[in-house]
Design an enzyme around this catalytic site. Sequence first.
Site, mmCIF file in Angstrom:
data_model
loop_
_atom_site.group_PDB
_atom_site.id
_atom_site.type_symbol
_atom_site.label_atom_id
_atom_site.label_comp_id
_atom_site.label_asym_id
_atom_site.label_seq_id
_atom_site.Cartn_x
_atom_site.Cartn_y
_atom_site.Cartn_z
ATOM 1 N N ARG A 16 0.823 -1.179 -0.132
ATOM 2 C CA ARG A 16 -0.164 0.035 -0.094
ATOM 3 C C ARG A 16 0.827 1.314 0.102
ATOM 4 N NH1 ARG A 16 -0.666 4.526 3.208
ATOM 5 N NH2 ARG A 16 -0.507 3.330 5.065
ATOM 6 N N CYS A 251 5.720 9.382 2.919
ATOM 7 C CA CYS A 251 4.677 10.484 3.042
ATOM 8 C C CYS A 251 5.368 11.745 1.896
ATOM 9 C CB CYS A 251 4.428 10.957 4.372
ATOM 10 S SG CYS A 251 3.599 12.535 4.548
ATOM 11 N N ASN A 272 9.269 4.773 5.127
ATOM 12 C CA ASN A 272 8.898 4.092 6.505
ATOM 13 C C ASN A 272 10.167 3.195 6.940
ATOM 14 O OD1 ASN A 272 5.688 4.396 6.767
ATOM 15 N ND2 ASN A 272 6.327 3.990 4.580
#
Length: 334
Positions: A16, A251, A272
């Site tokens: 994702r 992000c 991440n």
Amino acid sequence: MSDLPASIRITEEGPREGFQIEPRPISTGNKVRFIQALAKTGVSTIQVCSFVSPRRVPGWADADEVVRALSPEAGVRYTALWFNAQGIDRAIAHRDTLSLIGTIHTVASEPFCQSNLRRSLAENRAAMHQQCAAHRRAGIRVSKISVMAAFGCNFAGDLTVDDALKAVDDGMQIAVDCGEHISEIALADTMGWANPLQIQRVVCEVRSRWPDPAIRLHLHDTRGLGIANAYAGLCCGVNRFDSTVGGLGGCPFAVSGASASASARQGMPPGNIASEELVLLAHECGVETGVDLEALIDAGHLAEELIGHGLPGAVLRGGSLARFRNAAIRGTSA
């Protein structure tokens, strides 16, 4: 040192998180291939897609096709992300494959809420009330609060512990209003502002005020402190973490200007914390994960092949220590 948890539960978010930010398209078949590889590593949960607007997130325009093509692995939970009623409806269509748990999304920063969700904090609270009601109508339990920008924000700057507590409190009040019980609080370092002392302060204050829900950390490695922050969480007894293999994704608001341009040139946006680094950290500290680190490293290399560039995860380059330990015992080179 604080007592570390005996084991941790890792949610692998590489599919994702990763495929929504990659500039080049990834075929549906390759997305499925990657998810199937991850499912054989021992991770307990995989967030496989986002049910969001294909205009805003073209990388997940094929979310429905991906889920339909999956061959679920026994013992693995498959989850998805959504933010509105349309997303709920799409997720419900796949409830035979997906584990559907409703989340109340709150934000510790007003300007980030406006930039990311395109609504004010007050408007977001109203939207979350409506979404909770939609979940109840659909028979989906709402048991999680997820706080974005819990540790700092590129738009608002430094945030206080009270900012994070207020965001959790907003979510708790929404849950009470809607007759839901929260069993998990996820704290997200969305733009990579956290440091280990800040992790400890926020986690301890949240746990002091709400002792019953489990705490989950969603950490980004934007400035290289991600795995140190994970260790700080471990020392606080946190036993649930989100991560992405190789450090996939990230992000889009995490960097700007020269840093963003440099990341784009390298093909490695700040992402991440890498799943294999988290697993290595846990194993070296005697904390069980249930994950086969070598298989996870192989999945990371597959991800690099599919996206067409390298990933920042250090363990992808250095390998596991087990391989070198075994070679030392045999008296051979690794």
